[in-house]
Design an enzyme around this catalytic site. Structure first.
Site, mmCIF file in Angstrom:
data_model
loop_
_atom_site.group_PDB
_atom_site.id
_atom_site.type_symbol
_atom_site.label_atom_id
_atom_site.label_comp_id
_atom_site.label_asym_id
_atom_site.label_seq_id
_atom_site.Cartn_x
_atom_site.Cartn_y
_atom_site.Cartn_z
ATOM 1 N N ASN A 32 0.922 -1.153 -0.146
ATOM 2 C CA ASN A 32 -0.235 0.039 -0.104
ATOM 3 C C ASN A 32 0.703 1.284 0.151
ATOM 4 O OD1 ASN A 32 1.090 0.090 2.740
ATOM 5 N ND2 ASN A 32 -1.085 0.290 3.484
ATOM 6 N N ASP A 58 -4.130 -2.403 0.865
ATOM 7 C CA ASP A 58 -3.581 -2.582 2.210
ATOM 8 C C ASP A 58 -3.994 -4.228 2.745
ATOM 9 O OD1 ASP A 58 -3.801 -2.422 5.265
ATOM 10 O OD2 ASP A 58 -3.724 -0.396 4.880
ATOM 11 N N LYS A 84 6.560 -1.254 11.992
ATOM 12 C CA LYS A 84 7.822 -1.711 12.802
ATOM 13 C C LYS A 84 8.303 -0.558 13.758
ATOM 14 C CE LYS A 84 11.118 -0.612 9.011
ATOM 15 N NZ LYS A 84 12.307 -0.906 8.069
ATOM 16 N N SER A 124 11.422 -10.552 13.948
ATOM 17 C CA SER A 124 12.378 -9.844 14.425
ATOM 18 C C SER A 124 12.924 -10.455 15.841
ATOM 19 C CB SER A 124 11.596 -8.347 14.792
ATOM 20 O OG SER A 124 12.270 -7.831 15.418
ATOM 21 N N THR A 126 13.268 -8.917 18.304
ATOM 22 C CA THR A 126 12.259 -8.291 19.443
ATOM 23 C C THR A 126 11.622 -8.980 20.000
ATOM 24 O OG1 THR A 126 10.638 -7.516 18.081
ATOM 25 C CG2 THR A 126 12.703 -5.924 18.573
ATOM 26 N N TYR A 148 5.006 -3.729 19.274
ATOM 27 C CA TYR A 148 5.653 -3.796 18.249
ATOM 28 C C TYR A 148 6.239 -5.442 18.429
ATOM 29 C CZ TYR A 148 9.142 -4.968 14.618
ATOM 30 O OH TYR A 148 9.791 -5.688 13.736
ATOM 31 N N LYS A 152 4.503 -9.081 16.740
ATOM 32 C CA LYS A 152 5.512 -10.232 15.796
ATOM 33 C C LYS A 152 5.470 -11.474 16.428
ATOM 34 C CE LYS A 152 7.349 -7.947 12.480
ATOM 35 N NZ LYS A 152 7.245 -8.226 11.111
ATOM 36 N N TYR A 176 14.980 -11.219 12.301
ATOM 37 C CA TYR A 176 16.134 -10.527 12.052
ATOM 38 C C TYR A 176 16.854 -9.737 13.101
ATOM 39 C CZ TYR A 176 13.129 -10.218 7.722
ATOM 40 O OH TYR A 176 12.236 -10.140 6.663
#
Length: 341
Positions: A32, A58, A84, A124, A126, A148, A152, A176
Site C-alpha cells: 500500500n 492494504d 515496525k 524480529s 524483538t 511491536y 511479531k 532479523y
C-alpha cells in the site's frame, strides 16, 4: 517459481525482489506504499531488467488480499508487510495489532483459498525481549517488551498454529537482528520517513548533512567501549536468507523459527568509526543518557540458519557502511531525490 511478496516495495522487500527476479522467479508485489515508495519498484525493474506484478492495496483489506493471492496462485509467499516502529507501536497499539496480526491472519486465509502452503515470515529479534543469556538462540524465551514485539510474537504464533493445522504446510519465521546497508549499486536502500528509528540511517543522515549530530544513548554499558552492542546484518545478506528459506520450505513441513544475523556484536562507537571511514569525514556525536529498555548487548546464535538453510552472512561492517553511504550520498533525500518521471 511464483512468489507473492507482501510489502515488496519496502527496505528489505525491495532487496529481496532483486534476488528473486535475478534467480528467475515470477513475482507479484502487494503493497500500500504507506512506508515505502513505488520508485523502489521502478529501480528494482531497472536493476534486474525484469518486471513484476503489482497490487496496490492494504493487507488489512481481506477481500483485496484474497483476490490478489487467488489470481496470482503463488507457490510460496514472503510476508514483509507490517509496521515496525517500536515507539509508534506504544502510541498506536491497535493499528499495530490490526496491521501486523490481523493482516497476517488475512494473508493465511488468502493462502488457504489459493491452496498455497509455503510462507516465509519477516519476524524480529524483538520477540526475545531482555536477554536471559547471549547469544540469543531460537530456544530463548519469548518475552517482547513493547507492542511491536508482541505483534511479531503473536503473528509467529498464528502462523505456527496455521502450519500445524494445515497438512503439508511449511512456514519459516526469520527473526532479523539489525538490517543495515544498501544494494551496491546505490539505487535502492533504506528510506525512513521522518526521524529514523534505527542507528545506521540516522548516522547516514548526519553524514550527508540532513541532521546535525548523532546522540549516543549511554556510554557506560558493560561493553568494549561503553556503548550498546548489536548484531548488524547487511540487507543483501538478509535478502539471500529469504531465498534460502523459500528453498528450504519446499523440502520441510511444519513451522521453524530461524535467527538471521552475523553472530557478532558491533558497538555504536565502532559503527560510527566504520561509517567515518566510508564517508571520509568525521560524524558529530554527543553522549546522551541511556534510554529506558535498552540493553548492553544483543547478538544472534546463527548455527540453525547454517544447518537448515545453508546460509551464512558474508558481508562485513565495512561493506555495510560503504554501501549505505553510496545510497545516502547519491540519494540524499531518499527516493524523493532526484525527482523521477
Amino acid at each position: 517459481m511464483k512468489v507473492f511478496v507482501t510489502g515488496g516495495a519496502g527496505y528489505i522487500g525491495s532487496h529481496t525482489l532483486v534476488q528473486l527476479l535475478a534467480a528467475g522467479h515470477e513475482v507479484c508485489v502487494f503493497d500500500n506504499f504507506a512506508n515505502s515508495s513505488p520508485v523502489a519498484l521502478d529501480r528494482v525493474r531497472q536493476l534486474t531488467n525484469r518486471d513484476m506484478g503489482l497490487v496496490e492495496a492494504d493487507i488489512r483489506d481481506a477481500d483485496a488480499l484474497r483476490n490478489a493471492v487467488t489470481t496470482f496462485a503463488p507457490d510460496a509467499v514472503v510476508h514483509f508487510a507490517g509496521l515496525k516502529a517500536v515507539g509508534e507501536s506504544s502510541d498506536l497499539p491497535l493499528l499495530y495489532y490490526q496491521t501486523n496480526v490481523s493482516g497476517t491472519m488475512n494473508l493465511l486465509a488468502a493462502m488457504d483459498a489459493a491452496g498455497c502452503k509455503r510462507i516465509v515470515f519477516s519476524s524480529s529479534a524483538t520477540v526475545y525481549g531482555e536477554a536471559h543469556y547471549l547469544p540469543f538462540d531460537e530456544d530463548h524465551p519469548i518475552a517482547p517488551a513493547n507492542p511491536y514485539g508482541r505483534t511479531k510474537a503473536m503473528a509467529e504464533g498464528v502462523i505456527a498454529d496455521w502450519a500445524k493445522a494445515t497438512p503439508d504446510a511449511s512456514a519459516v519465521l526469520l527473526r532479523y537482528f539489525n538490517p543495515v546497508g544498501a544494494h551496491e549499486s546505490g539505487r535502492i536502500g533504506e528510506d525512513p520517513q521522518g526521524i529514523p528509528n534505527n542507528l545506521m540511517p540516522f548516522i547516514a543522515q548526519v553524514a550527508v548533512g540532513r541532521r546535525e549530530k548523532l546522540a549516543i544513548f549511554g556510554a557506560d554499558y558493560d561493553t568494549r567501549d561503553g556503548t550498546g552492542e548489536r548484531d548488524y546484518i547487511h540487507v543483501v545478506d538478509l535478502a539471500a536468507a529469504h531465498l534460502a528459506a523459500i528453498d528450504y520450505s519446499a523440502r520441510a513441513c511444519g513451522c521453524e523459527a530461524i535467527n538471521v544475523g552475523t553472530g557478532t556484536g558491533i558497538t555504536v562507537k565502532e559503527l560510527v568509526a566504520a561509517y567515518e571511514r566510508a564517508c571520509g569525514h568525521a560524524i558529530a556525536v554527543e553522549i546522551a543518557p541511556r534510554r529506558p529498555g535498552d540493553v548492553a548487548s544483543s547478538y544472534a546464535r546463527t548455527d540453525k540458519a547454517r544447518e537448515r538453510l545453508g546460509w551464512t552472512a558474508k558481508l562485513n561492517v565495512e561493506a555495510m557502511c560503504a554501501d549505505s553511504w553510496k545510497w545516502q550520498s547519491e540519494n540524499p533525500e531518499g527516493y524523493a531525490w532526484p525527482p523521477e518521471g
